[in-house]
Design a protein around this motif. Structure first.
Motif, PDB file in Angstrom:
ATOM      1  N   SER A  30     -36.847  34.767  -1.950  1.00  0.00           N
ATOM      2  CA  SER A  30     -37.294  35.814  -2.860  1.00  0.00           C
ATOM      3  C   SER A  30     -37.982  36.961  -2.124  1.00  0.00           C
ATOM      4  N   SER A  31     -38.171  36.809  -0.788  1.00  0.00           N
ATOM      5  CA  SER A  31     -38.935  37.821  -0.055  1.00  0.00           C
ATOM      6  C   SER A  31     -38.096  39.029   0.332  1.00  0.00           C
ATOM      7  N   TYR A  32     -36.801  38.821   0.526  1.00  0.00           N
ATOM      8  CA  TYR A  32     -35.960  39.890   1.038  1.00  0.00           C
ATOM      9  C   TYR A  32     -34.689  40.001   0.218  1.00  0.00           C
ATOM     10  N   CYS A  33     -33.886  40.989   0.572  1.00  0.00           N
ATOM     11  CA  CYS A  33     -32.625  41.190  -0.133  1.00  0.00           C
ATOM     12  C   CYS A  33     -31.672  40.015   0.075  1.00  0.00           C
ATOM     13  N   MET A  34     -30.936  39.741  -0.974  1.00  0.00           N
ATOM     14  CA  MET A  34     -29.809  38.817  -0.872  1.00  0.00           C
ATOM     15  C   MET A  34     -28.609  39.502  -1.515  1.00  0.00           C
ATOM     16  N   GLY A  35     -27.432  39.091  -1.095  1.00  0.00           N
ATOM     17  CA  GLY A  35     -26.258  39.755  -1.611  1.00  0.00           C
ATOM     18  C   GLY A  35     -25.031  38.868  -1.665  1.00  0.00           C
ATOM     19  N   ALA A  49     -22.466  42.698  -4.809  1.00  0.00           N
ATOM     20  CA  ALA A  49     -23.727  42.842  -5.552  1.00  0.00           C
ATOM     21  C   ALA A  49     -24.875  42.440  -4.646  1.00  0.00           C
ATOM     22  N   GLY A  50     -26.020  43.034  -4.881  1.00  0.00           N
ATOM     23  CA  GLY A  50     -27.214  42.695  -4.125  1.00  0.00           C
ATOM     24  C   GLY A  50     -28.426  42.664  -5.047  1.00  0.00           C
ATOM     25  N   ILE A  51     -29.451  41.951  -4.587  1.00  0.00           N
ATOM     26  CA  ILE A  51     -30.692  41.896  -5.343  1.00  0.00           C
ATOM     27  C   ILE A  51     -31.838  41.991  -4.354  1.00  0.00           C
ATOM     28  N   ARG A  55     -36.325  41.939  -7.420  1.00  0.00           N
ATOM     29  CA  ARG A  55     -35.341  41.427  -8.406  1.00  0.00           C
ATOM     30  C   ARG A  55     -34.494  42.540  -9.013  1.00  0.00           C
ATOM     31  N   SER A  56     -34.436  43.677  -8.365  1.00  0.00           N
ATOM     32  CA  SER A  56     -33.631  44.773  -8.865  1.00  0.00           C
ATOM     33  C   SER A  56     -32.194  44.613  -8.364  1.00  0.00           C
ATOM     34  N   PRO A  57     -31.230  44.536  -9.265  1.00  0.00           N
ATOM     35  CA  PRO A  57     -29.850  44.326  -8.855  1.00  0.00           C
ATOM     36  C   PRO A  57     -29.114  45.633  -8.588  1.00  0.00           C
ATOM     37  N   SER A  58     -28.094  45.523  -7.738  1.00  0.00           N
ATOM     38  CA  SER A  58     -27.210  46.648  -7.467  1.00  0.00           C
ATOM     39  C   SER A  58     -25.788  46.105  -7.414  1.00  0.00           C
ATOM     40  N   TYR A  59     -24.828  46.955  -7.757  1.00  0.00           N
ATOM     41  CA  TYR A  59     -23.444  46.514  -7.828  1.00  0.00           C
ATOM     42  C   TYR A  59     -22.493  47.537  -7.234  1.00  0.00           C
ATOM     43  N   ALA A  60     -21.398  47.038  -6.708  1.00  0.00           N
ATOM     44  CA  ALA A  60     -20.306  47.912  -6.329  1.00  0.00           C
ATOM     45  C   ALA A  60     -19.704  48.497  -7.602  1.00  0.00           C
ATOM     46  N   ASP A  61     -19.206  49.719  -7.499  1.00  0.00           N
ATOM     47  CA  ASP A  61     -18.625  50.374  -8.685  1.00  0.00           C
ATOM     48  C   ASP A  61     -17.498  49.542  -9.288  1.00  0.00           C
ATOM     49  N   SER A  62     -16.769  48.854  -8.442  1.00  0.00           N
ATOM     50  CA  SER A  62     -15.601  48.103  -8.905  1.00  0.00           C
ATOM     51  C   SER A  62     -15.956  46.908  -9.787  1.00  0.00           C
ATOM     52  N   SER A 103     -34.955  48.493   1.861  1.00  0.00           N
ATOM     53  CA  SER A 103     -34.797  48.984   0.496  1.00  0.00           C
ATOM     54  C   SER A 103     -33.499  48.463  -0.119  1.00  0.00           C
ATOM     55  N   GLY A 104     -33.568  48.182  -1.389  1.00  0.00           N
ATOM     56  CA  GLY A 104     -32.379  47.745  -2.100  1.00  0.00           C
ATOM     57  C   GLY A 104     -31.263  48.768  -2.090  1.00  0.00           C
ATOM     58  N   ALA A 105     -31.606  49.994  -1.753  1.00  0.00           N
ATOM     59  CA  ALA A 105     -30.575  51.036  -1.667  1.00  0.00           C
ATOM     60  C   ALA A 105     -29.554  50.724  -0.582  1.00  0.00           C
ATOM     61  N   TYR A 106     -29.930  49.863   0.373  1.00  0.00           N
ATOM     62  CA  TYR A 106     -29.055  49.524   1.495  1.00  0.00           C
ATOM     63  C   TYR A 106     -28.441  48.141   1.344  1.00  0.00           C
ATOM     64  N   TRP A 107     -28.382  47.643   0.133  1.00  0.00           N
ATOM     65  CA  TRP A 107     -27.966  46.256  -0.076  1.00  0.00           C
ATOM     66  C   TRP A 107     -26.569  45.962   0.461  1.00  0.00           C
ATOM     67  N   ALA A 108     -25.697  46.944   0.517  1.00  0.00           N
ATOM     68  CA  ALA A 108     -24.311  46.699   0.914  1.00  0.00           C
ATOM     69  C   ALA A 108     -24.082  46.781   2.426  1.00  0.00           C
ATOM     70  N   SER A 109     -25.127  46.994   3.178  1.00  0.00           N
ATOM     71  CA  SER A 109     -24.985  47.089   4.640  1.00  0.00           C
ATOM     72  C   SER A 109     -24.965  45.695   5.236  1.00  0.00           C
ATOM     73  N   GLU A 110     -23.806  45.250   5.662  1.00  0.00           N
ATOM     74  CA  GLU A 110     -23.666  43.885   6.149  1.00  0.00           C
ATOM     75  C   GLU A 110     -24.594  43.563   7.316  1.00  0.00           C
ATOM     76  N   TRP A 111     -24.771  44.517   8.215  1.00  0.00           N
ATOM     77  CA  TRP A 111     -25.496  44.221   9.440  1.00  0.00           C
ATOM     78  C   TRP A 111     -26.962  43.886   9.168  1.00  0.00           C
ATOM     79  N   ARG A 112     -27.445  44.221   7.994  1.00  0.00           N
ATOM     80  CA  ARG A 112     -28.849  43.956   7.660  1.00  0.00           C
ATOM     81  C   ARG A 112     -29.081  42.493   7.281  1.00  0.00           C
ATOM     82  N   TYR A 113     -28.024  41.742   7.087  1.00  0.00           N
ATOM     83  CA  TYR A 113     -28.150  40.349   6.661  1.00  0.00           C
ATOM     84  C   TYR A 113     -27.983  39.425   7.846  1.00  0.00           C
ATOM     85  N   LYS A 114     -28.903  38.501   7.986  1.00  0.00           N
ATOM     86  CA  LYS A 114     -28.858  37.589   9.123  1.00  0.00           C
ATOM     87  C   LYS A 114     -28.128  36.283   8.798  1.00  0.00           C
ATOM     88  N   TYR A 115     -28.295  35.802   7.578  1.00  0.00           N
ATOM     89  CA  TYR A 115     -27.780  34.485   7.227  1.00  0.00           C
ATOM     90  C   TYR A 115     -26.601  34.615   6.258  1.00  0.00           C
TER      91      TYR A 115
END
Length: 126
Positions: A30-35, A49-51, A55-62, A103-115
């Motif tokens: 719950s501490s960081y973004c998940m997607g 999609a990312g959160i 707990r603010s969600p974001s979605y791809a337009d599709s 920031s959740g604005a960057y939720w779709a950036s793969e490189w930001r995710y470690k796991y």
């Protein structure tokens, strides 16, 4: 050791629904973004999609209006409810978790995710 385990994939007809689950172990998710990301054959992986930590969600337009990302703190599980599925949604779906704040604005950036999980296949037939 952090481990993400997806489940819930399968084969459905167009218009059907599936709910993907991502069980999280060894991580204060719950501490960081998940997607949720997906990769179709011959295509690059894309964000679905990312959160963020608030707990603010974001979605791809599709998938807007059809998919819903959510968390269950008690179960340490991330979900992706997928409704009105289309053949274009056919792909391997992966959940991902970050290990630093962004920031959740960057939720779709793969490189930001470690796991990353191992993926679960979703196939939608017409």
């Amino acid at each position: 050791q952090v481990q993400l385990v997806e489940s819930g994939g399968g084969s459905v007809q167009a218009g059907g629904s599936l709910r993907l689950s991502c069980a999280v172990f060894g991580y204060t998710y719950s501490s960081y973004c998940m997607g949720w990301f997906r990769q179709a054959p011959g295509k690059e992986r894309e964000g679905v999609a990312g959160i963020d930590s608030e707990r603010s969600p974001s979605y791809a337009d599709s998938v807007k209006g059809r998919f819903t990302i959510s968390q269950d703190n008690a179960k340490n599980t991330l979900y992706l409810q997928m409704n009105s599925l289309k053949p274009a949604d056919t792909a391997m779906y992966y959940c991902a978790a970050a290990n630093f704040y962004f920031s959740g604005a960057y939720w779709a950036s793969e490189w930001r995710y470690k796991y990353w999980g191992q993926g679960t296949q979703v196939t939608v037939s017409s």
